[in-house]
Write a protein that holds these residues in place. Sequence first.
Motif, mmCIF file in Angstrom:
data_model
loop_
_atom_site.group_PDB
_atom_site.id
_atom_site.type_symbol
_atom_site.label_atom_id
_atom_site.label_comp_id
_atom_site.label_asym_id
_atom_site.label_seq_id
_atom_site.Cartn_x
_atom_site.Cartn_y
_atom_site.Cartn_z
ATOM 1 N N LEU A 122 10.254 -2.295 9.994
ATOM 2 C CA LEU A 122 11.272 -1.993 10.998
ATOM 3 C C LEU A 122 12.245 -0.948 10.463
ATOM 4 C CD1 LEU A 122 12.133 -5.623 12.212
ATOM 5 C CD2 LEU A 122 10.783 -3.896 13.436
ATOM 6 N N PRO A 123 12.926 -0.206 11.339
ATOM 7 C CA PRO A 123 13.949 0.737 10.871
ATOM 8 C C PRO A 123 15.009 0.008 10.051
ATOM 9 C CG PRO A 123 13.463 1.114 13.188
ATOM 10 C CD PRO A 123 12.766 -0.155 12.815
ATOM 11 N N HIS A 124 15.502 0.641 9.011
ATOM 12 C CA HIS A 124 16.517 0.031 8.164
ATOM 13 C C HIS A 124 17.421 1.123 7.602
ATOM 14 C CE1 HIS A 124 13.209 1.148 5.486
ATOM 15 N NE2 HIS A 124 14.126 1.310 4.548
ATOM 16 N N GLY A 125 18.528 0.704 7.040
ATOM 17 C CA GLY A 125 19.459 1.658 6.438
ATOM 18 C C GLY A 125 20.071 2.633 7.416
ATOM 19 N N GLY A 152 -10.332 -13.002 12.860
ATOM 20 C CA GLY A 152 -10.020 -12.885 14.276
ATOM 21 C C GLY A 152 -8.757 -12.137 14.597
ATOM 22 N N ALA A 153 -8.246 -11.328 13.657
ATOM 23 C CA ALA A 153 -7.031 -10.558 13.922
ATOM 24 C C ALA A 153 -7.217 -9.688 15.158
ATOM 25 C CB ALA A 153 -6.685 -9.689 12.723
ATOM 26 N N PRO A 154 -6.185 -9.566 15.994
ATOM 27 C CA PRO A 154 -6.309 -8.725 17.185
ATOM 28 C C PRO A 154 -6.452 -7.265 16.822
ATOM 29 C CG PRO A 154 -4.026 -9.402 16.863
ATOM 30 C CD PRO A 154 -4.843 -10.166 15.858
ATOM 31 N N ASP A 155 -6.932 -6.482 17.755
ATOM 32 C CA ASP A 155 -7.089 -5.052 17.545
ATOM 33 C C ASP A 155 -5.752 -4.430 17.175
ATOM 34 O OD1 ASP A 155 -7.698 -2.216 19.738
ATOM 35 O OD2 ASP A 155 -7.846 -2.387 17.565
ATOM 36 N N PRO A 164 1.358 -4.400 18.843
ATOM 37 C CA PRO A 164 2.619 -4.050 18.170
ATOM 38 C C PRO A 164 2.703 -4.674 16.784
ATOM 39 C CG PRO A 164 3.020 -4.746 20.434
ATOM 40 C CD PRO A 164 1.585 -5.056 20.149
ATOM 41 N N ARG A 165 3.452 -4.025 15.905
ATOM 42 C CA ARG A 165 3.541 -4.499 14.520
ATOM 43 C C ARG A 165 4.080 -5.920 14.435
ATOM 44 N NH1 ARG A 165 5.552 1.244 12.164
ATOM 45 N NH2 ARG A 165 3.646 1.840 11.068
ATOM 46 N N GLU A 166 5.019 -6.281 15.321
ATOM 47 C CA GLU A 166 5.560 -7.634 15.283
ATOM 48 C C GLU A 166 4.462 -8.664 15.512
ATOM 49 O OE1 GLU A 166 6.742 -5.163 16.961
ATOM 50 O OE2 GLU A 166 8.817 -4.834 16.328
ATOM 51 N N ARG A 213 -2.884 -3.671 10.341
ATOM 52 C CA ARG A 213 -2.796 -2.235 10.118
ATOM 53 C C ARG A 213 -1.499 -1.854 9.389
ATOM 54 N NH1 ARG A 213 -5.982 1.703 12.389
ATOM 55 N NH2 ARG A 213 -5.103 3.802 12.543
ATOM 56 N N ASP A 214 -1.470 -0.597 8.932
ATOM 57 C CA ASP A 214 -0.322 -0.025 8.239
ATOM 58 C C ASP A 214 1.000 -0.468 8.874
ATOM 59 O OD1 ASP A 214 1.531 1.684 7.061
ATOM 60 O OD2 ASP A 214 0.939 3.410 8.272
ATOM 61 N N PRO A 215 1.928 -1.015 8.052
ATOM 62 C CA PRO A 215 1.902 -1.082 6.593
ATOM 63 C C PRO A 215 1.370 -2.396 6.017
ATOM 64 C CG PRO A 215 4.085 -1.671 7.337
ATOM 65 C CD PRO A 215 3.270 -1.388 8.588
ATOM 66 N N PHE A 216 0.888 -3.310 6.886
ATOM 67 C CA PHE A 216 0.526 -4.642 6.404
ATOM 68 C C PHE A 216 -0.782 -4.644 5.623
ATOM 69 C CE2 PHE A 216 2.793 -5.194 10.531
ATOM 70 C CZ PHE A 216 4.030 -5.478 9.971
ATOM 71 N N ASN A 217 -1.601 -3.606 5.801
ATOM 72 C CA ASN A 217 -2.798 -3.485 4.974
ATOM 73 C C ASN A 217 -2.472 -2.908 3.600
ATOM 74 O OD1 ASN A 217 -2.151 -0.929 5.817
ATOM 75 N ND2 ASN A 217 -4.128 -0.425 6.700
ATOM 76 N N ARG A 218 -1.190 -2.629 3.360
ATOM 77 C CA ARG A 218 -0.760 -2.061 2.093
ATOM 78 C C ARG A 218 0.108 -3.030 1.319
ATOM 79 N NH1 ARG A 218 0.558 4.010 4.620
ATOM 80 N NH2 ARG A 218 -1.529 4.280 5.524
ATOM 81 N N LYS A 219 -0.165 -4.317 1.491
ATOM 82 C CA LYS A 219 0.531 -5.322 0.697
ATOM 83 C C LYS A 219 0.128 -5.192 -0.770
ATOM 84 C CE LYS A 219 0.644 -8.849 4.375
ATOM 85 N NZ LYS A 219 0.171 -10.209 4.756
ATOM 86 N N THR A 220 0.909 -5.842 -1.618
ATOM 87 C CA THR A 220 0.627 -5.789 -3.046
ATOM 88 C C THR A 220 -0.579 -6.657 -3.403
ATOM 89 O OG1 THR A 220 2.219 -7.592 -3.332
ATOM 90 C CG2 THR A 220 3.005 -5.341 -3.700
ATOM 91 N N TYR A 221 -1.198 -6.296 -4.526
ATOM 92 C CA TYR A 221 -2.278 -7.129 -5.054
ATOM 93 C C TYR A 221 -1.694 -8.488 -5.447
ATOM 94 C CZ TYR A 221 -6.416 -8.551 -7.620
ATOM 95 O OH TYR A 221 -7.536 -9.238 -8.034
ATOM 96 N N PRO A 222 -2.321 -9.586 -5.037
ATOM 97 C CA PRO A 222 -1.738 -10.922 -5.283
ATOM 98 C C PRO A 222 -2.056 -11.457 -6.674
ATOM 99 C CG PRO A 222 -3.754 -11.148 -4.012
ATOM 100 C CD PRO A 222 -3.542 -9.668 -4.200
ATOM 101 N N TRP A 223 -1.491 -10.838 -7.691
ATOM 102 C CA TRP A 223 -1.863 -11.205 -9.059
ATOM 103 C C TRP A 223 -1.575 -12.667 -9.391
ATOM 104 C CZ3 TRP A 223 -5.091 -8.157 -11.313
ATOM 105 C CH2 TRP A 223 -5.082 -6.789 -11.029
ATOM 106 N N ASP A 224 -0.489 -13.230 -8.848
ATOM 107 C CA ASP A 224 -0.143 -14.608 -9.239
ATOM 108 C C ASP A 224 -0.749 -15.655 -8.309
ATOM 109 O OD1 ASP A 224 1.385 -14.137 -7.016
ATOM 110 O OD2 ASP A 224 3.312 -14.666 -7.937
#
Length: 640
Positions: free
Chosen positions: A168-171, A455-458, A463-465, A512-523
């Motif tokens: 979301l917009p911030h700052g 089963g994630a929607p298209d 919308p991102r939300e 989709r972007d940006p949620f496909n760009r989460k961090t690698y879940p090392w822990d």
Amino acid sequence: MRVYHHSRNIHDRSPQGALPCGTALTLSCDFVPDGCEQPHLYWSDSGGTRVLPMQLDSGRATVTLTVPYLPQRAGYCFCWFRDGRTFFYGGTSGEGHFSDTPELYGVTLYDGAFETPAWFRNGVAYQIFPDRFYCSDHAAFCARAEAYRKTGRSITVHEDWNEDPLYLPHGGADTYQPDDYFGGDLEGIRQKLPYLASLGVTCIYLNPIFAAHSNHRYNTADYLNIDPLLGTNLDFLRLASDAKGYGIHLILDGVFSHTGDDSIYFDRASRYGNGACSNPDSPYRSWYRFRRYPDDYECWWNFKTLPNVEELTPSYQEFIQGENGVLRTWLRRGASGWRLDVADELPDEFIRGVRRAVKYQQPDSVLLGEVWEDCSTKLGPEGRRGYCNGDELDSAMNYPFLRAVRGFFRGEYDAYEMAEILQRIRENYPKPFYEACLNLLGSHDIGRAISAFAGAPDSESTPREQQLSFRPDADAIARAKVCYVSAVALAVMLPGVPCLYYGDEAGQTGSRDPFNRKTYPWDHADTELIASVSRLTNLRKTHTALQRGHLRMGAVGKDLFAVVRYDENEVVVLVVNRSNTRQNAVLFPALLFEGADGDVPVPLAGAYTAENGDVLTAGLSIRIPTDPFGYRLLIQSKPE
């Protein structure tokens, strides 16, 4: 009258698939006339159209011709004449049909000298979005972020590695800005090389690593230096050197259709003092397409932060392709190839120049393109693109493969429909191009595989939300992970380079972007999933049939798809099952006749060992029990 032709049957079209220029091609069809019709071949290429008589013998009509010596896309169908009319039989691929006008089977013709690097074709790739893979030192990153903030640019630092990316917009901004960072860096990738090697990875494809002012870095600010938030040029040299010690090559992301507005070259904010926007006498002025200087300029998809460049400007070509240009500099620094961002927006002449530069500097370097469609039939403003001609790309990101496999496990395609998509790509691509396709199951531009299988929607229309709120239950995630491993098995078995998108193998989810760009879940990585994927990806190292063996593939039921790879040393059989019940696949390799290996006998008979140690015995066929959403992989090694 009876006519029948199948373009993917070796007995109807030989040789199969794409052809080196100047090849002798034999085309045949079953032809049983109901009068005295004489069958003809209707052939079309860049030189025009020809109608050639065919020889009719015992219900088979045959003709042999030499295809043109110029790379192109030619086509053919069959025709005959009766009562002053012309009748046609043709299609786009596979079986044909009757029509009143020519419908042409396509034939891709390419430079016979074209070859692709064996190290790439035979390996396993791993795509990394650098900010999100591994942070080597959070305190050091925060210090770098503070120095960045002092330049007057916006930056948000995540203190928790496992937080969701901002969306979301911030700052005080009106729109979302990709200015949040987690601190992944080149040193972090270097430290994780042992992990990548354990996966059988032989190639890392890095999303952009050059200086830029966003977390995705597709708005390049300086092509010749590493983004300070990722490290230094020395860090890259260390990464490349250590990676080679593990047998791992680096492919860099080249963003050459546009730059960032906040860059040395454009300098919209007048930070650098000599950019095209801040100085009308700038040496970079001719790179950009100003409609009204300095505020109205062409930009990528109307993003004002991404001004388009004029790729064929001589000074820009020299900057990218010259002896001291971007491409060759980074190859000298240790890279082994390039991926061209939005290759379909780059002129063919520019891509040919890129190829000449990288191959001159490093003959076994690889050049991939981001093309989302069939590369052999892709059209541009000037006509058919030359990606497959042999003088442009080595290969491309195989999005048709991704869509076919995802669609199969999501229930959008049955096995026959998936087979049709995969066979068409095989038919259309030159063999060296096909074997170097990046067989991806996820990327930074599409929702993650496990979310898709759950089963994630298209995400294109959601919308991102709503994307963020998608929370499948534990059963759906467990099922999706089984599907994902089966999809990896397909990527490993089929020709091409299986590519893991960082963290998918550990169970990461996201739309989709940006949620496909989460961090690698090392822990909280799913170690069982990693082990399952690793067993498959490491097969590429030890089984020659998976590197260069013959191929039979196809549906053996609407929910079952089979692949057979075989050479003089071994036979490897895979069956995947996308249904929710245990299935018994009965495999007759003779029924999987399509493609270049349709007349190469499969030495099926004998005993096969499954991954769990089970032994199955085959004769002319083999019965293979396969679990719901799962796969069964069998190997028979020939005695030496």
